[in-house]
Design a protein around this motif. Structure first.
Motif, PDB file in Angstrom:
ATOM      1  N   VAL A  92     -10.182  -7.631   1.650  1.00  0.00           N
ATOM      2  CA  VAL A  92      -8.895  -7.438   2.320  1.00  0.00           C
ATOM      3  C   VAL A  92      -7.765  -7.970   1.438  1.00  0.00           C
ATOM      4  O   VAL A  92      -6.693  -7.367   1.357  1.00  0.00           O
ATOM      5  CB  VAL A  92      -8.886  -8.096   3.721  1.00  0.00           C
ATOM      6  CG1 VAL A  92      -7.494  -8.079   4.326  1.00  0.00           C
ATOM      7  CG2 VAL A  92      -9.873  -7.384   4.638  1.00  0.00           C
ATOM      8  N   GLY A  93      -8.006  -9.074   0.752  1.00  0.00           N
ATOM      9  CA  GLY A  93      -6.994  -9.619  -0.140  1.00  0.00           C
ATOM     10  C   GLY A  93      -6.635  -8.651  -1.263  1.00  0.00           C
ATOM     11  O   GLY A  93      -5.469  -8.475  -1.608  1.00  0.00           O
ATOM     12  N   ILE A  94      -7.630  -7.990  -1.822  1.00  0.00           N
ATOM     13  CA  ILE A  94      -7.394  -7.067  -2.934  1.00  0.00           C
ATOM     14  C   ILE A  94      -6.907  -5.709  -2.442  1.00  0.00           C
ATOM     15  O   ILE A  94      -5.985  -5.128  -3.009  1.00  0.00           O
ATOM     16  CB  ILE A  94      -8.675  -6.922  -3.781  1.00  0.00           C
ATOM     17  CG1 ILE A  94      -8.934  -8.242  -4.512  1.00  0.00           C
ATOM     18  CG2 ILE A  94      -8.564  -5.763  -4.766  1.00  0.00           C
ATOM     19  CD1 ILE A  94     -10.268  -8.319  -5.195  1.00  0.00           C
ATOM     20  N   TYR A  95      -7.523  -5.197  -1.384  1.00  0.00           N
ATOM     21  CA  TYR A  95      -7.213  -3.840  -0.930  1.00  0.00           C
ATOM     22  C   TYR A  95      -6.290  -3.772   0.278  1.00  0.00           C
ATOM     23  O   TYR A  95      -5.912  -2.688   0.718  1.00  0.00           O
ATOM     24  CB  TYR A  95      -8.510  -3.075  -0.627  1.00  0.00           C
ATOM     25  CG  TYR A  95      -9.356  -2.890  -1.862  1.00  0.00           C
ATOM     26  CD1 TYR A  95      -8.990  -1.962  -2.832  1.00  0.00           C
ATOM     27  CD2 TYR A  95     -10.493  -3.648  -2.066  1.00  0.00           C
ATOM     28  CE1 TYR A  95      -9.745  -1.798  -3.983  1.00  0.00           C
ATOM     29  CE2 TYR A  95     -11.262  -3.488  -3.212  1.00  0.00           C
ATOM     30  CZ  TYR A  95     -10.878  -2.565  -4.162  1.00  0.00           C
ATOM     31  OH  TYR A  95     -11.621  -2.405  -5.294  1.00  0.00           O
ATOM     32  N   GLY A  96      -5.922  -4.927   0.848  1.00  0.00           N
ATOM     33  CA  GLY A  96      -5.131  -4.944   2.070  1.00  0.00           C
ATOM     34  C   GLY A  96      -3.829  -4.179   1.981  1.00  0.00           C
ATOM     35  O   GLY A  96      -3.499  -3.388   2.866  1.00  0.00           O
ATOM     36  N   THR A  97      -3.061  -4.402   0.919  1.00  0.00           N
ATOM     37  CA  THR A  97      -1.781  -3.694   0.807  1.00  0.00           C
ATOM     38  C   THR A  97      -1.992  -2.198   0.615  1.00  0.00           C
ATOM     39  O   THR A  97      -1.214  -1.388   1.126  1.00  0.00           O
ATOM     40  CB  THR A  97      -0.908  -4.263  -0.336  1.00  0.00           C
ATOM     41  OG1 THR A  97      -1.665  -4.259  -1.550  1.00  0.00           O
ATOM     42  CG2 THR A  97      -0.452  -5.679  -0.012  1.00  0.00           C
ATOM     43  N   SER A  98      -3.065  -1.820  -0.077  1.00  0.00           N
ATOM     44  CA  SER A  98      -3.369  -0.393  -0.251  1.00  0.00           C
ATOM     45  C   SER A  98      -3.801   0.233   1.073  1.00  0.00           C
ATOM     46  O   SER A  98      -3.386   1.348   1.406  1.00  0.00           O
ATOM     47  CB  SER A  98      -4.466  -0.198  -1.296  1.00  0.00           C
ATOM     48  OG  SER A  98      -4.043  -0.696  -2.545  1.00  0.00           O
ATOM     49  N   ILE A  99      -4.627  -0.476   1.833  1.00  0.00           N
ATOM     50  CA  ILE A  99      -5.043   0.010   3.151  1.00  0.00           C
ATOM     51  C   ILE A  99      -3.816   0.183   4.037  1.00  0.00           C
ATOM     52  O   ILE A  99      -3.647   1.208   4.700  1.00  0.00           O
ATOM     53  CB  ILE A  99      -6.066  -0.954   3.798  1.00  0.00           C
ATOM     54  CG1 ILE A  99      -7.378  -0.945   3.012  1.00  0.00           C
ATOM     55  CG2 ILE A  99      -6.293  -0.608   5.264  1.00  0.00           C
ATOM     56  CD1 ILE A  99      -8.335  -2.078   3.378  1.00  0.00           C
ATOM     57  N   LYS A 100      -2.936  -0.813   4.038  1.00  0.00           N
ATOM     58  CA  LYS A 100      -1.705  -0.747   4.830  1.00  0.00           C
ATOM     59  C   LYS A 100      -0.875   0.467   4.430  1.00  0.00           C
ATOM     60  O   LYS A 100      -0.395   1.219   5.293  1.00  0.00           O
ATOM     61  CB  LYS A 100      -0.896  -2.030   4.638  1.00  0.00           C
ATOM     62  CG  LYS A 100       0.443  -2.053   5.358  1.00  0.00           C
ATOM     63  CD  LYS A 100       1.218  -3.322   4.981  1.00  0.00           C
ATOM     64  CE  LYS A 100       2.509  -3.463   5.719  1.00  0.00           C
ATOM     65  NZ  LYS A 100       3.499  -2.448   5.456  1.00  0.00           N
ATOM     66  N   GLU A 101      -0.718   0.693   3.156  1.00  0.00           N
ATOM     67  CA  GLU A 101       0.083   1.811   2.661  1.00  0.00           C
ATOM     68  C   GLU A 101      -0.496   3.149   3.124  1.00  0.00           C
ATOM     69  O   GLU A 101       0.224   4.027   3.604  1.00  0.00           O
ATOM     70  CB  GLU A 101       0.155   1.767   1.128  1.00  0.00           C
ATOM     71  CG  GLU A 101       1.005   2.839   0.515  1.00  0.00           C
ATOM     72  CD  GLU A 101       2.499   2.669   0.759  1.00  0.00           C
ATOM     73  OE1 GLU A 101       3.219   3.669   0.574  1.00  0.00           O
ATOM     74  OE2 GLU A 101       2.943   1.565   1.143  1.00  0.00           O
ATOM     75  N   VAL A 102      -1.810   3.312   3.000  1.00  0.00           N
ATOM     76  CA  VAL A 102      -2.454   4.573   3.392  1.00  0.00           C
ATOM     77  C   VAL A 102      -2.381   4.765   4.904  1.00  0.00           C
ATOM     78  O   VAL A 102      -2.090   5.865   5.387  1.00  0.00           O
ATOM     79  CB  VAL A 102      -3.910   4.628   2.876  1.00  0.00           C
ATOM     80  CG1 VAL A 102      -4.638   5.842   3.418  1.00  0.00           C
ATOM     81  CG2 VAL A 102      -3.924   4.644   1.341  1.00  0.00           C
ATOM     82  N   VAL A 103      -2.646   3.690   5.684  1.00  0.00           N
ATOM     83  CA  VAL A 103      -2.557   3.792   7.147  1.00  0.00           C
ATOM     84  C   VAL A 103      -1.146   4.200   7.547  1.00  0.00           C
ATOM     85  O   VAL A 103      -0.953   5.108   8.367  1.00  0.00           O
ATOM     86  CB  VAL A 103      -2.972   2.465   7.836  1.00  0.00           C
ATOM     87  CG1 VAL A 103      -2.575   2.455   9.310  1.00  0.00           C
ATOM     88  CG2 VAL A 103      -4.469   2.229   7.697  1.00  0.00           C
ATOM     89  N   GLN A 104      -0.138   3.569   6.977  1.00  0.00           N
ATOM     90  CA  GLN A 104       1.232   3.885   7.369  1.00  0.00           C
ATOM     91  C   GLN A 104       1.657   5.268   6.884  1.00  0.00           C
ATOM     92  O   GLN A 104       2.459   5.929   7.542  1.00  0.00           O
ATOM     93  CB  GLN A 104       2.183   2.786   6.901  1.00  0.00           C
ATOM     94  CG  GLN A 104       1.942   1.532   7.730  1.00  0.00           C
ATOM     95  CD  GLN A 104       2.876   0.398   7.409  1.00  0.00           C
ATOM     96  OE1 GLN A 104       3.359   0.257   6.298  1.00  0.00           O
ATOM     97  NE2 GLN A 104       3.124  -0.442   8.403  1.00  0.00           N
ATOM     98  N   GLU A 105       1.097   5.720   5.780  1.00  0.00           N
ATOM     99  CA  GLU A 105       1.390   7.086   5.328  1.00  0.00           C
ATOM    100  C   GLU A 105       0.823   8.108   6.307  1.00  0.00           C
ATOM    101  O   GLU A 105       1.427   9.130   6.581  1.00  0.00           O
ATOM    102  CB  GLU A 105       0.789   7.301   3.935  1.00  0.00           C
ATOM    103  CG  GLU A 105       1.259   8.539   3.236  1.00  0.00           C
ATOM    104  CD  GLU A 105       0.764   8.588   1.803  1.00  0.00           C
ATOM    105  OE1 GLU A 105      -0.384   9.061   1.597  1.00  0.00           O
ATOM    106  OE2 GLU A 105       1.503   8.149   0.915  1.00  0.00           O
TER     107      GLU A 105
END
Length: 146
Positions: A92-105
């Motif tokens: 989550v620390g490494i991929y959290g911001t990427s997951i957030k970006e994709v979810v919000q997209e």
């Protein structure tokens, strides 16, 4: 009976009876991750499954009340030391911001609920090493504007 004492009693009874968390969850007709979480004191258990659990594991009378109490949901802020938990924390620390970006997209500005939520864990056999499959399934909640 404290939550810690109850968890200890549950783990001891589970071990003595040779049961798995899957066995217990199947007996309660509930999800294995949720049942395990409730047994560890992270969720309150409704009366019907609490009754079944107490009967299955032959827990003392006080267990029922403790199982049904509303917990304070918190966790330590230190980096976890257990290797499996640490790897989830790391992912989550490494991929959290990427997951957030994709979810919000895909959904817009909002969050994934951890209340209207489920977790499934599966095993995929693989000749290069068995795989752990973790599915987090939460309702999308858009931020409100007013």
């Amino acid at each position: 009976m404290t939550r810690e004492e109850l968890t200890e009693a549950i783990i001891l009874a589970k071990k003595n009876k040779g049961l798995s968390w899957e066995d217990i969850a199947a007996h309660l007709e509930m999800g294995v991750v949720w049942v395990t979480s409730a047994c560890f004191g992270n969720n309150s258990m409704p009366e019907a499954p609490a009754t079944k659990l107490c009967s299955l594991l032959e827990l003392p009378d006080q267990a029922m009340t403790t199982l049904m109490e509303y917990p304070t949901k918190s966790w330590g802020r230190d980096v976890p030391q257990d290797p499996l938990i640490y790897r989830l924390y790391e992912a989550v620390g490494i991929y959290g911001t990427s997951i957030k970006e994709v979810v919000q997209e895909k959904f817009g500005d909002g969050i994934m609920s951890a209340i209207d939520f489920s977790i499934d864990i599966d095993k995929e056999e693989n000749p290069n090493g068995d795989r752990v499959i973790i599915v987090l399934n939460g309702k999308f909640l858009p931020y409100k504007t007013w």
